[in-house]
Design a protein around this motif. Structure first.
Motif, PDB file in Angstrom:
ATOM      1  N   ASP A  44      95.023  49.422  39.317  1.00  0.00           N
ATOM      2  CA  ASP A  44      94.833  50.358  40.425  1.00  0.00           C
ATOM      3  C   ASP A  44      94.110  51.618  39.973  1.00  0.00           C
ATOM      4  OD1 ASP A  44      96.022  48.835  42.436  1.00  0.00           O
ATOM      5  OD2 ASP A  44      98.026  49.521  41.879  1.00  0.00           O
ATOM      6  N   ASN A  45      93.858  51.748  38.685  1.00  0.00           N
ATOM      7  CA  ASN A  45      93.148  52.897  38.137  1.00  0.00           C
ATOM      8  C   ASN A  45      91.652  52.607  38.224  1.00  0.00           C
ATOM      9  OD1 ASN A  45      92.052  54.993  36.696  1.00  0.00           O
ATOM     10  ND2 ASN A  45      93.392  54.759  34.928  1.00  0.00           N
ATOM     11  N   PRO A  46      90.929  53.357  39.080  1.00  0.00           N
ATOM     12  CA  PRO A  46      89.496  53.077  39.218  1.00  0.00           C
ATOM     13  C   PRO A  46      88.711  53.296  37.930  1.00  0.00           C
ATOM     14  CG  PRO A  46      90.104  55.054  40.436  1.00  0.00           C
ATOM     15  CD  PRO A  46      91.369  54.442  39.950  1.00  0.00           C
ATOM     16  N   LEU A  47      89.230  54.104  37.015  1.00  0.00           N
ATOM     17  CA  LEU A  47      88.511  54.335  35.767  1.00  0.00           C
ATOM     18  C   LEU A  47      88.652  53.163  34.800  1.00  0.00           C
ATOM     19  CD1 LEU A  47      89.055  58.155  35.232  1.00  0.00           C
ATOM     20  CD2 LEU A  47      87.139  56.950  36.265  1.00  0.00           C
ATOM     21  N   ASP A  48      89.570  52.232  35.076  1.00  0.00           N
ATOM     22  CA  ASP A  48      89.630  50.993  34.309  1.00  0.00           C
ATOM     23  C   ASP A  48      88.526  50.032  34.751  1.00  0.00           C
ATOM     24  OD1 ASP A  48      91.790  51.876  32.849  1.00  0.00           O
ATOM     25  OD2 ASP A  48      93.280  50.795  34.042  1.00  0.00           O
ATOM     26  N   TRP A  49      87.970  50.266  35.921  1.00  0.00           N
ATOM     27  CA  TRP A  49      86.937  49.404  36.479  1.00  0.00           C
ATOM     28  C   TRP A  49      85.542  49.778  35.994  1.00  0.00           C
ATOM     29  CZ3 TRP A  49      87.410  46.875  41.778  1.00  0.00           C
ATOM     30  CH2 TRP A  49      88.734  46.574  42.092  1.00  0.00           C
ATOM     31  N   VAL A  50      85.327  51.057  35.740  1.00  0.00           N
ATOM     32  CA  VAL A  50      83.966  51.548  35.478  1.00  0.00           C
ATOM     33  C   VAL A  50      83.715  51.717  33.988  1.00  0.00           C
ATOM     34  CG1 VAL A  50      83.831  52.683  37.722  1.00  0.00           C
ATOM     35  CG2 VAL A  50      84.664  53.968  35.770  1.00  0.00           C
ATOM     36  N   ALA A  51      82.427  51.770  33.638  1.00  0.00           N
ATOM     37  CA  ALA A  51      82.049  51.858  32.221  1.00  0.00           C
ATOM     38  C   ALA A  51      82.197  53.272  31.670  1.00  0.00           C
ATOM     39  CB  ALA A  51      80.615  51.376  32.056  1.00  0.00           C
ATOM     40  N   SER A  52      81.901  54.280  32.482  1.00  0.00           N
ATOM     41  CA  SER A  52      81.969  55.651  31.968  1.00  0.00           C
ATOM     42  C   SER A  52      83.058  56.436  32.686  1.00  0.00           C
ATOM     43  CB  SER A  52      80.615  56.345  32.137  1.00  0.00           C
ATOM     44  OG  SER A  52      80.298  56.449  33.506  1.00  0.00           O
ATOM     45  N   ARG A  53      83.663  57.341  31.939  1.00  0.00           N
ATOM     46  CA  ARG A  53      84.749  58.176  32.467  1.00  0.00           C
ATOM     47  C   ARG A  53      84.357  59.634  32.333  1.00  0.00           C
ATOM     48  NH1 ARG A  53      90.100  55.200  29.969  1.00  0.00           N
ATOM     49  NH2 ARG A  53      89.694  53.217  30.988  1.00  0.00           N
ATOM     50  N   PRO A  54      84.923  60.491  33.189  1.00  0.00           N
ATOM     51  CA  PRO A  54      84.670  61.927  33.023  1.00  0.00           C
ATOM     52  C   PRO A  54      85.142  62.382  31.638  1.00  0.00           C
ATOM     53  CG  PRO A  54      85.743  61.508  35.128  1.00  0.00           C
ATOM     54  CD  PRO A  54      85.759  60.212  34.361  1.00  0.00           C
ATOM     55  N   GLY A  55      84.453  63.355  31.075  1.00  0.00           N
ATOM     56  CA  GLY A  55      84.780  63.831  29.729  1.00  0.00           C
ATOM     57  C   GLY A  55      86.159  64.447  29.621  1.00  0.00           C
ATOM     58  N   ASN A  56      86.686  64.971  30.707  1.00  0.00           N
ATOM     59  CA  ASN A  56      87.996  65.625  30.679  1.00  0.00           C
ATOM     60  C   ASN A  56      89.086  64.723  31.269  1.00  0.00           C
ATOM     61  OD1 ASN A  56      86.851  65.805  33.205  1.00  0.00           O
ATOM     62  ND2 ASN A  56      87.392  67.933  33.550  1.00  0.00           N
ATOM     63  N   TYR A  57      88.960  63.406  31.059  1.00  0.00           N
ATOM     64  CA  TYR A  57      89.960  62.445  31.535  1.00  0.00           C
ATOM     65  C   TYR A  57      91.053  62.308  30.486  1.00  0.00           C
ATOM     66  CZ  TYR A  57      92.007  58.018  33.044  1.00  0.00           C
ATOM     67  OH  TYR A  57      92.892  57.035  33.439  1.00  0.00           O
ATOM     68  N   LEU A  58      92.308  62.525  30.910  1.00  0.00           N
ATOM     69  CA  LEU A  58      93.438  62.482  29.977  1.00  0.00           C
ATOM     70  C   LEU A  58      94.068  61.101  29.843  1.00  0.00           C
ATOM     71  CD1 LEU A  58      95.273  65.799  30.959  1.00  0.00           C
ATOM     72  CD2 LEU A  58      93.643  65.420  29.103  1.00  0.00           C
ATOM     73  N   GLY A  59      93.829  60.219  30.794  1.00  0.00           N
ATOM     74  CA  GLY A  59      94.430  58.893  30.769  1.00  0.00           C
ATOM     75  C   GLY A  59      95.508  58.758  31.820  1.00  0.00           C
ATOM     76  N   GLU A  60      96.331  57.718  31.667  1.00  0.00           N
ATOM     77  CA  GLU A  60      97.412  57.471  32.623  1.00  0.00           C
ATOM     78  C   GLU A  60      98.627  58.295  32.245  1.00  0.00           C
ATOM     79  OE1 GLU A  60      98.219  53.358  33.326  1.00  0.00           O
ATOM     80  OE2 GLU A  60      96.130  52.894  33.757  1.00  0.00           O
ATOM     81  N   MET A  61      99.226  58.919  33.249  1.00  0.00           N
ATOM     82  CA  MET A  61     100.392  59.779  33.026  1.00  0.00           C
ATOM     83  C   MET A  61     101.415  59.514  34.122  1.00  0.00           C
ATOM     84  SD  MET A  61      98.504  63.301  32.081  1.00  0.00           S
ATOM     85  CE  MET A  61      99.172  63.681  30.491  1.00  0.00           C
ATOM     86  N   ASP A  62     102.673  59.848  33.826  1.00  0.00           N
ATOM     87  CA  ASP A  62     103.738  59.698  34.817  1.00  0.00           C
ATOM     88  C   ASP A  62     104.029  60.987  35.567  1.00  0.00           C
ATOM     89  OD1 ASP A  62     104.210  56.979  34.466  1.00  0.00           O
ATOM     90  OD2 ASP A  62     105.463  57.354  32.716  1.00  0.00           O
ATOM     91  N   GLY A  63     103.461  62.086  35.156  1.00  0.00           N
ATOM     92  CA  GLY A  63     103.677  63.363  35.819  1.00  0.00           C
ATOM     93  C   GLY A  63     102.420  64.216  35.749  1.00  0.00           C
TER      94      GLY A  63
END
Length: 142
Positions: free
Chosen positions: A66-85
């Motif tokens: 469900d994370n759209p950034l797992d679908w695409v090749a490039s991510r924003p430079g300030n992406y922290l990843g998956e978090m619970d809060g």
């Protein structure tokens, strides 16, 4: 004595103009940050459309995430990843694992939220290909 009054009036006028300028710069900064978020989202939407177009052309299945950034090749430079809060830092992207939303946390603390849509029955068909799109939800204020 008259020069002191003239000087005081000039200082007050310059101070008022400086305050007006600082407020305008603050608004412009917020608008620039929003424009940057919209540019990042546009790039993510293009990446999603590429994945769907590739699948439509060559077959196969779409990613399960469900994370759209797992679908695409490039991510924003300030992406922290998956978090619970909510992270402590500002001006960052993260994926809220519990809410299943891609979130940008602005410098002022409010959050722009986005959700990956997989069904074709969305109210806003903008940038939706074969039912897949990235929809902006209502912003959350802190």
């Amino acid at each position: 004595m008259r020069r002191y009054y003239e000087f005081a009036v000039v200082v007050v006028l310059i101070s008022i103009l400086a305050l007006v300028l600082l407020k305008a710069l603050g608004r412009a900064s917020n608008e620039m940050e929003e424009a940057g978020v919209q540019a990042d989202v546009a790039a993510i939407r293009i990446g999603l459309m590429e994945v769907v177009a590739h699948r439509e052309t060559f077959g196969g299945s779409l990613p399960k995430s469900d994370n759209p950034l797992d679908w695409v090749a490039s991510r924003p430079g300030n992406y922290l990843g998956e978090m619970d809060g909510v992270p402590d830092s500002n001006a960052v992207w993260y994926f809220d694992h519990q809410a299943r939303e891609l979130v940008y946390r602005f410098r002022d603390g409010h959050r722009a939220r986005f959700r990956l849509s997989r069904d074709g029955n969305v109210d806003s068909p903008k940038a939706v290909v074969a039912g897949v799109g990235l929809l902006r939800l209502e912003d959350q204020r802190e």
